[in-house]
Each structure stands twice: as C-alpha cells, then as structure tokens.
Design an enzyme around this catalytic site. Structure first.
Site, PDB file in Angstrom:
ATOM      1  N   SER A  99      36.316  44.973  39.719  1.00  0.00           N
ATOM      2  CA  SER A  99      37.056  43.719  39.570  1.00  0.00           C
ATOM      3  C   SER A  99      38.521  43.952  39.852  1.00  0.00           C
ATOM      4  O   SER A  99      39.048  45.056  39.651  1.00  0.00           O
ATOM      5  CB  SER A  99      36.897  43.176  38.148  1.00  0.00           C
ATOM      6  OG  SER A  99      37.796  42.099  37.913  1.00  0.00           O
ATOM      7  N   TYR A 137      36.570  43.744  29.104  1.00  0.00           N
ATOM      8  CA  TYR A 137      36.052  43.666  30.468  1.00  0.00           C
ATOM      9  C   TYR A 137      36.775  44.654  31.379  1.00  0.00           C
ATOM     10  O   TYR A 137      36.141  45.402  32.135  1.00  0.00           O
ATOM     11  CB  TYR A 137      36.205  42.235  30.985  1.00  0.00           C
ATOM     12  CG  TYR A 137      35.724  42.037  32.396  1.00  0.00           C
ATOM     13  CD1 TYR A 137      34.373  42.104  32.699  1.00  0.00           C
ATOM     14  CD2 TYR A 137      36.621  41.771  33.426  1.00  0.00           C
ATOM     15  CE1 TYR A 137      33.921  41.922  34.003  1.00  0.00           C
ATOM     16  CE2 TYR A 137      36.183  41.584  34.723  1.00  0.00           C
ATOM     17  CZ  TYR A 137      34.836  41.661  35.013  1.00  0.00           C
ATOM     18  OH  TYR A 137      34.399  41.486  36.297  1.00  0.00           O
TER      19      TYR A 137
END
Length: 253
Positions: free
Chosen positions: A127, A140
């Site tokens: 990401s 995350y």
C-alpha cells in the site's frame, strides 16, 4: 504459456489483475476465500480455486491443485482505518493474520518450486501508506510495512536462484470493496463511535475530510498494469508505486 496465481480475486485489485493477465494471454489461477464464478470472464485459461490465506490446510490444498506456476501475486488483504487506542488487539491480530502472515505463508509455499526451476516471481501488493505519514492507519501500515521489509530481504535470498520478489504499492482507490471494508468502522457523517474514541473524533474528522479532498486517486486498472510490469521486470527494481497519488508520494520521499 505462463501461469499466474493471484490471491483475493473476488473484487477490486485482484479481480482487475486477473482480467489483465487473462487479456494478455496468460493462464490465470484466481483464488478466493469464497469462490464465485460470476466475477471473472469465462475462459479456458481461467481456474478458480478456494484459498483462505490464514488457513495452512487451505493454502496447501490450493497450491497442490494449482500445480506449477510462474508468478504468485499476493493481493489478499484487509483494510482498517481507526485510532490505535480504540483498536482491540483481536482486530490487530486479524489484520496481521491476513496482510502479513498470510502473504508470508503463501510465499513460502511456492518458493521450493521456483528455486528448483531457477525461475519465478513473487509480487506482494502492499500500500502507499508505507510511502508517507498517514494517521488513523497505524495497524494497517504496520502490517504492510512488515511485508515491504520481508520482500526486500527475500529478494536478496532468491536472486541467488534466479527468482525475483517485488512489491506493488497501490494508492487510494475509493471504488473497491476493500476501501469500503477499511472504513466500515467509521461513519463519515455521524459519530465516530467504533474504532475512534471520543477524544480522537475532532482529529479523525479533520483527517478524513482532508483525505477525501485529495486531487489524485488510484484506479483498479492502475494496480493491474503495475502488477503486470512488476511480474515482467528484470531490471532489479524492488518497489512499484501504483496510481498517480502513490507515484507522487514516492517522488516526494
């Protein structure tokens, strides 16, 4: 004809990546936790297999059924937005089980065949959160940053045998099921009452308003094309930002 196994293909990046490889003549093994035949185009080069990346037996069964592959794309992931203080450790462990340990487990499953063949590539989808300072993403980001470090070291080990490892770093995409699940703990129009304790609400509202006002976003097709480039790259490049916002973050580092 080359074969790719892609995890998490029921929606979003995984589904678009499967379509992309099919459209370019590859055999595609599309894996899903709950298999569905209606999410991808019919093709004699497509196989759909059940795979839960958190279940060792499921991993072993899927890779046994898949047989030899040329590329593994670890796309499965769980999104999460919230203040860390309000995030239960059970949720933290759930995120790491899929985003981190699941990727490591599927990767380990395929390495022997790649090493023995002297060819193959692992692409781990992480990401763009690893590229900048992004609040409300501590868990995350930690799960994805772990895979960045894992892949960087793994690539050095595998190069000895002619095997490659890469990461693809997607930017912000608001049209995927993944994005919806990441924010399902937050009501953008009402009280932030799940993973955001009351003391954090003003900060979280300001942060999310700024987040949604950004001028560049990533499309699923950006990620699919970047995965394709990563699979075929032989220059030694390790990291591949995907989408204009991710590229901007990478260039600003």
């Amino acid at each position: 004809m080359s074969t790719v196994l892609i995890t998490g293909t029921s929606s979003g990046y995984g589904r678009e990546t499967a379509r992309h490889f099919l459209g370019r003549g590859w055999n595609v093994i599309a894996t899903m936790r709950t298999p569905r035949a209606d999410v991808l185009p019919e093709s004699d080069r497509l196989r759909i297999l059940q795979l839960d990346v958190t279940d060792p037996d499921s991993i072993a069964a899927a890779f046994a059924a898949a047989g030899p592959i040329d590329a593994l794309v670890n796309n499965s992931g769980i999104g999460l937005i919230g203040a860390y203080e309000g995030t239960p450790m059970s949720r933290v462990r759930e995120i790491f089980e899929t985003n981190t340990f699941g990727v490591m487990a599927t990767t380990q499953e395929v390495l022997a065949q790649f090493r023995e063949r002297g060819a193959g590539v692992v692409v781990n989808v992480t990401s763009s959160v690893v590229l900048g300072h992004m609040p409300l993403s501590a868990v995350y980001k930690a799960s994805k940053a772990a895979i960045e470090g894992f892949t960087a070291s793994l690539a050095l080990e595998l190069a000895e045998f002619g095997v490659r490892a890469k990461t693809v770093e997607p930017g912000t995409c608001l049209t995927t099921n993944f994005a919806g699940k990441a924010t399902d703990n937050i009501d953008f129009t009402g009280p932030l009452d799940k993973l955001v304790p009351p003391a954090y609400e003003p900060f979280a509202k300001r942060t999310l308003d700024l987040f949604l006002e950004q001028d560049l976003f990533t499309q699923e097709s950006d990620v699919a094309e970047t995965v394709w480039r990563a699979v075929h790259d032989t220059t030694g490049q390790l990291r591949f930002p995907a989408g204009p916002d991710a590229v901007r973050l990478d260039q600003a580092k």
